[in-house]
Design a protein around this motif. Structure first.
Motif, PDB file in Angstrom:
ATOM      1  N   ALA A 140       0.810  -1.224   0.000  1.00 17.06           N
ATOM      2  CA  ALA A 140       0.000   0.000   0.000  1.00 17.06           C
ATOM      3  C   ALA A 140       0.841   1.271   0.000  1.00 17.06           C
ATOM      4  CB  ALA A 140      -0.946  -0.007   1.194  1.00 17.06           C
ATOM      5  N   LYS A 141       2.019   1.259   0.640  1.00 15.56           N
ATOM      6  CA  LYS A 141       2.850   2.458   0.765  1.00 15.56           C
ATOM      7  C   LYS A 141       3.892   2.574  -0.351  1.00 15.56           C
ATOM      8  CE  LYS A 141       1.019   3.557   4.829  1.00 15.56           C
ATOM      9  NZ  LYS A 141       0.167   4.771   5.009  1.00 15.56           N
ATOM     10  N   LYS A 142       3.849   1.647  -1.291  1.00 19.11           N
ATOM     11  CA  LYS A 142       4.835   1.651  -2.380  1.00 19.11           C
ATOM     12  C   LYS A 142       4.231   2.303  -3.626  1.00 19.11           C
ATOM     13  CE  LYS A 142       6.897  -2.683  -0.744  1.00 19.11           C
ATOM     14  NZ  LYS A 142       7.167  -4.100  -1.083  1.00 19.11           N
ATOM     15  N   PRO A 143       5.073   2.939  -4.470  1.00 18.44           N
ATOM     16  CA  PRO A 143       4.550   3.509  -5.722  1.00 18.44           C
ATOM     17  C   PRO A 143       3.913   2.423  -6.577  1.00 18.44           C
ATOM     18  CG  PRO A 143       6.766   4.317  -5.278  1.00 18.44           C
ATOM     19  CD  PRO A 143       6.505   3.218  -4.282  1.00 18.44           C
ATOM     20  N   ALA A 144       2.768   2.730  -7.161  1.00 16.36           N
ATOM     21  CA  ALA A 144       2.033   1.722  -7.925  1.00 16.36           C
ATOM     22  C   ALA A 144       2.806   1.257  -9.155  1.00 16.36           C
ATOM     23  CB  ALA A 144       0.671   2.270  -8.335  1.00 16.36           C
ATOM     24  N   GLN A 145       3.744   2.070  -9.625  1.00 15.78           N
ATOM     25  CA  GLN A 145       4.524   1.656 -10.788  1.00 15.78           C
ATOM     26  C   GLN A 145       5.422   0.455 -10.482  1.00 15.78           C
ATOM     27  OE1 GLN A 145       6.798   5.088 -11.889  1.00 15.78           O
ATOM     28  NE2 GLN A 145       8.148   5.015 -10.102  1.00 15.78           N
ATOM     29  N   SER A 146       5.622   0.168  -9.199  1.00 11.76           N
ATOM     30  CA  SER A 146       6.433  -0.988  -8.816  1.00 11.76           C
ATOM     31  C   SER A 146       5.607  -2.266  -8.724  1.00 11.76           C
ATOM     32  CB  SER A 146       7.109  -0.725  -7.465  1.00 11.76           C
ATOM     33  OG  SER A 146       6.145  -0.660  -6.411  1.00 11.76           O
ATOM     34  N   TYR A 147       4.302  -2.162  -8.901  1.00 14.98           N
ATOM     35  CA  TYR A 147       3.420  -3.322  -8.773  1.00 14.98           C
ATOM     36  C   TYR A 147       3.539  -4.230  -9.998  1.00 14.98           C
ATOM     37  CZ  TYR A 147       0.854  -0.979  -4.946  1.00 14.98           C
ATOM     38  OH  TYR A 147       0.495  -0.371  -3.777  1.00 14.98           O
ATOM     39  N   SER A 148       3.274  -5.508  -9.783  1.00 15.11           N
ATOM     40  CA  SER A 148       3.160  -6.440 -10.902  1.00 15.11           C
ATOM     41  C   SER A 148       1.852  -6.174 -11.648  1.00 15.11           C
ATOM     42  CB  SER A 148       3.169  -7.881 -10.395  1.00 15.11           C
ATOM     43  OG  SER A 148       1.990  -8.134  -9.629  1.00 15.11           O
ATOM     44  N   GLY A 149       1.717  -6.807 -12.829  1.00 17.48           N
ATOM     45  CA  GLY A 149       0.490  -6.624 -13.594  1.00 17.48           C
ATOM     46  C   GLY A 149      -0.747  -7.054 -12.833  1.00 17.48           C
ATOM     47  N   GLY A 150      -0.654  -8.190 -12.139  1.00 16.71           N
ATOM     48  CA  GLY A 150      -1.787  -8.678 -11.369  1.00 16.71           C
ATOM     49  C   GLY A 150      -2.138  -7.749 -10.215  1.00 16.71           C
ATOM     50  N   MET A 151      -1.125  -7.189  -9.549  1.00 19.24           N
ATOM     51  CA  MET A 151      -1.377  -6.263  -8.453  1.00 19.24           C
ATOM     52  C   MET A 151      -2.038  -4.983  -8.952  1.00 19.24           C
ATOM     53  SD  MET A 151       2.212  -6.766  -6.399  1.00 19.24           S
ATOM     54  CE  MET A 151       1.913  -5.460  -5.211  1.00 19.24           C
ATOM     55  N   LYS A 152      -1.598  -4.494 -10.097  1.00 20.60           N
ATOM     56  CA  LYS A 152      -2.207  -3.286 -10.652  1.00 20.60           C
ATOM     57  C   LYS A 152      -3.672  -3.510 -11.000  1.00 20.60           C
ATOM     58  CE  LYS A 152       1.952  -1.120 -12.574  1.00 20.60           C
ATOM     59  NZ  LYS A 152       2.683  -0.759 -13.818  1.00 20.60           N
ATOM     60  N   ARG A 153      -3.987  -4.710 -11.532  1.00 18.13           N
ATOM     61  CA  ARG A 153      -5.380  -4.983 -11.870  1.00 18.13           C
ATOM     62  C   ARG A 153      -6.223  -5.089 -10.605  1.00 18.13           C
ATOM     63  NH1 ARG A 153      -6.837  -3.092 -16.215  1.00 18.13           N
ATOM     64  NH2 ARG A 153      -8.430  -4.618 -16.726  1.00 18.13           N
ATOM     65  N   ARG A 154      -5.670  -5.692  -9.558  1.00 15.61           N
ATOM     66  CA  ARG A 154      -6.398  -5.766  -8.298  1.00 15.61           C
ATOM     67  C   ARG A 154      -6.634  -4.369  -7.726  1.00 15.61           C
ATOM     68  NH1 ARG A 154      -2.612  -9.702  -6.777  1.00 15.61           N
ATOM     69  NH2 ARG A 154      -2.131  -8.667  -4.796  1.00 15.61           N
ATOM     70  N   LEU A 155      -5.605  -3.528  -7.788  1.00 15.28           N
ATOM     71  CA  LEU A 155      -5.753  -2.154  -7.308  1.00 15.28           C
ATOM     72  C   LEU A 155      -6.779  -1.405  -8.151  1.00 15.28           C
ATOM     73  CD1 LEU A 155      -4.911   0.186  -5.486  1.00 15.28           C
ATOM     74  CD2 LEU A 155      -3.010   0.646  -7.081  1.00 15.28           C
ATOM     75  N   ASP A 156      -6.767  -1.633  -9.451  1.00 13.34           N
ATOM     76  CA  ASP A 156      -7.711  -0.978 -10.349  1.00 13.34           C
ATOM     77  C   ASP A 156      -9.151  -1.311  -9.962  1.00 13.34           C
ATOM     78  OD1 ASP A 156      -8.278   0.698 -12.432  1.00 13.34           O
ATOM     79  OD2 ASP A 156      -7.817  -0.725 -14.020  1.00 13.34           O
ATOM     80  N   ILE A 157      -9.413  -2.586  -9.703  1.00 16.57           N
ATOM     81  CA  ILE A 157     -10.773  -2.981  -9.319  1.00 16.57           C
ATOM     82  C   ILE A 157     -11.103  -2.469  -7.922  1.00 16.57           C
ATOM     83  CG2 ILE A 157     -12.254  -4.957  -8.793  1.00 16.57           C
ATOM     84  CD1 ILE A 157     -11.086  -6.419 -11.102  1.00 16.57           C
ATOM     85  N   ALA A 158     -10.123  -2.484  -7.022  1.00 16.51           N
ATOM     86  CA  ALA A 158     -10.355  -1.941  -5.681  1.00 16.51           C
ATOM     87  C   ALA A 158     -10.752  -0.471  -5.771  1.00 16.51           C
ATOM     88  CB  ALA A 158      -9.107  -2.103  -4.819  1.00 16.51           C
ATOM     89  N   MET A 159     -10.089   0.283  -6.653  1.00 17.38           N
ATOM     90  CA  MET A 159     -10.435   1.692  -6.846  1.00 17.38           C
ATOM     91  C   MET A 159     -11.857   1.829  -7.390  1.00 17.38           C
ATOM     92  SD  MET A 159      -6.759   2.865  -8.443  1.00 17.38           S
ATOM     93  CE  MET A 159      -7.361   4.424  -9.101  1.00 17.38           C
ATOM     94  N   THR A 160     -12.246   0.911  -8.258  1.00 21.45           N
ATOM     95  CA  THR A 160     -13.596   0.933  -8.815  1.00 21.45           C
ATOM     96  C   THR A 160     -14.646   0.724  -7.731  1.00 21.45           C
ATOM     97  OG1 THR A 160     -12.782   0.087 -10.934  1.00 21.45           O
ATOM     98  CG2 THR A 160     -15.122  -0.209 -10.491  1.00 21.45           C
ATOM     99  N   LEU A 161     -14.292  -0.052  -6.697  1.00 18.12           N
ATOM    100  CA  LEU A 161     -15.259  -0.391  -5.660  1.00 18.12           C
ATOM    101  C   LEU A 161     -15.392   0.660  -4.565  1.00 18.12           C
ATOM    102  CD1 LEU A 161     -14.541  -4.201  -5.155  1.00 18.12           C
ATOM    103  CD2 LEU A 161     -16.361  -3.129  -6.487  1.00 18.12           C
ATOM    104  N   VAL A 162     -14.558   1.691  -4.612  1.00 18.05           N
ATOM    105  CA  VAL A 162     -14.608   2.718  -3.567  1.00 18.05           C
ATOM    106  C   VAL A 162     -16.005   3.329  -3.466  1.00 18.05           C
ATOM    107  CG1 VAL A 162     -13.805   5.029  -2.941  1.00 18.05           C
ATOM    108  CG2 VAL A 162     -12.147   3.262  -3.570  1.00 18.05           C
ATOM    109  N   GLY A 163     -16.654   3.530  -4.588  1.00 21.01           N
ATOM    110  CA  GLY A 163     -17.983   4.130  -4.582  1.00 21.01           C
ATOM    111  C   GLY A 163     -19.115   3.159  -4.364  1.00 21.01           C
ATOM    112  N   SER A 164     -18.799   1.909  -4.005  1.00 24.09           N
ATOM    113  CA  SER A 164     -19.803   0.859  -3.760  1.00 24.09           C
ATOM    114  C   SER A 164     -20.791   0.710  -4.924  1.00 24.09           C
ATOM    115  CB  SER A 164     -20.568   1.150  -2.460  1.00 24.09           C
ATOM    116  OG  SER A 164     -19.700   1.206  -1.368  1.00 24.09           O
ATOM    117  N   PRO A 165     -20.295   0.530  -6.138  1.00 25.51           N
ATOM    118  CA  PRO A 165     -21.203   0.383  -7.283  1.00 25.51           C
ATOM    119  C   PRO A 165     -21.935  -0.948  -7.220  1.00 25.51           C
ATOM    120  CG  PRO A 165     -18.961  -0.111  -7.962  1.00 25.51           C
ATOM    121  CD  PRO A 165     -18.877   0.391  -6.537  1.00 25.51           C
ATOM    122  N   ARG A 166     -23.158  -0.969  -7.723  1.00 27.08           N
ATOM    123  CA  ARG A 166     -23.929  -2.205  -7.784  1.00 27.08           C
ATOM    124  C   ARG A 166     -23.781  -2.887  -9.135  1.00 27.08           C
ATOM    125  NH1 ARG A 166     -23.500  -3.908  -3.619  1.00 27.08           N
ATOM    126  NH2 ARG A 166     -25.123  -5.455  -4.024  1.00 27.08           N
TER     127      ARG A 166
END
Length: 340
Positions: A140-166
């Protein structure tokens, strides 16, 4: 918008409903009047060759581009007259990550919370919960550019869920991921649906649609070529058969004489019998073999898979990229004893 099927039977409440959706770019028609009905709390997969219009459909339904014709409701809201209400209901993860690589994963999440106008304490609470859910706490405290492809996709979806979309639109969410990361992403999608979220998935991995989707639509030349569950689509395609293999030539010839509509392979001592792979047909075949006193050394069932469906419905001579490995789970090998 309609809430009943063609035969008049009631349908589940629709998360997404579209009728006659059209879109052209210049002289090129991308969507030529497509209809969609996606029940709430389900996974819907849209398949099609490159350029078939999958991403265009997502962009229209998520209010990113206007349709040229037709109408659609997403989350009960008209995409044309109430786009802000639609946007408050949905989350979108595109083919390319929206993650800012120059800031940390946590900062990406908090930025998304700010964009949703969440109070600071609530934004931090949601960020903490989602980072834990997607196994991103250590990074969480590391720059996202250091993430693997799978980690970036997980973060991407996590960001999508911040607004609790249905309702979540996932446009080719696993493209470029290794098999382990892809399976992790499948688990995340299943969890979302368990929580009652509706997932609209576009993918070029046929195995992915087979694994995840309640219903699949194949888009080709701007139209829906076919729609149904994976099993329903597979039953549209001929070619299912049972293969019997023998080691004794005399038994092989006796079986060839006893069975009807067989394709013989005298060199391999094998017979192919057309079959839909159902228990009823397999039982009938075994009964005929027993009545003739014939024992096959090997029985293999082949049913068409989504590769076959894709070929037949799109006329393509090759699979979409990175789908050249067939899914073994679609081809079932069973011994005679297993069937019994």
């Amino acid at each position: 918008m309609p809430t009943s099927s063609q035969d008049g039977a009631p349908q589940s409440p629709a998360a997404v409903c579209a009728v006659g959706l059209r879109k052209s770019y210049g002289d090129r028609t991308v969507l030529d009047g497509i209809d969609l009905y996606i029940p709430a709390g389900s996974v819907f997969a849209l398949l099609g060759p490159n350029g078939a219009g999958k991403t265009t459909a997502v962009k229209i339904l998520s209010t990113l581009v206007p349709a040229d014709g037709g109408q659609a409701h997403v989350g009960g809201h008209d995409i044309a007259t109430a786009p802000q209400s639609v946007r408050a209901t949905i989350g979108v993860t595109g083919q390319f990550s929206a993650v800012d690589g120059l800031i940390t994963g946590e900062e990406n999440m908090l930025l998304m919370a700010d964009l949703h106008h969440l109070p600071r304490n609530e934004g931090r609470r949601i960020t903490t919960r989602l980072l834990e859910r997607f196994d991103l706490v250590d990074a969480a405290k590391k720059p996202a550019q250091s993430y693997s492809g799978g980690m970036k996709r997980r973060l991407d979806i996590a960001m999508t869920l911040v607004g609790s979309p249905r309702i979540i639109f996932l446009d080719e969410p696993t493209t470029g991921l290794d098999p382990r990361s892809r399976h992790t992403m499948w688990g995340i999608i299943r969890e979302l649906v368990t929580d009652g979220v509706t997932v609209f998935l576009t993918t070029q991995y046929l195995e992915e649609a087979d694994e995840l989707a309640d219903r699949i639509a194949v888009l080709n030349n701007g139209r829906i070529a076919a729609e149904g569950s994976a099993d329903e689509l597979k039953r549209l395609i001929p070619g299912g058969h049972v293969r019997l293999r023998f080691t004794d030539p005399a038994t092989y010839h006796a079986a060839a004489s006893a069975l009807r509509e067989v394709t013989r392979n005298d060199d391999a001592l094998s017979l192919h019998i057309p079959s839909d792979g159902s228990q009823r047909e397999l039982r009938s075949l075994l009964d005929r073999l027993d009545s003739a006193g014939i024992e096959a050394d090997e029985l293999t069932v082949h049913t068409p898979d989504l590769d076959d469906v894709f070929f037949a419905l799109t006329g393509d001579t090759e699979l979409p990229h990175q789908t050249h490995q067939s899914n073994p789970s679609n081809r079932t090998d069973q011994t005679k004893e297993d069937v019994r």
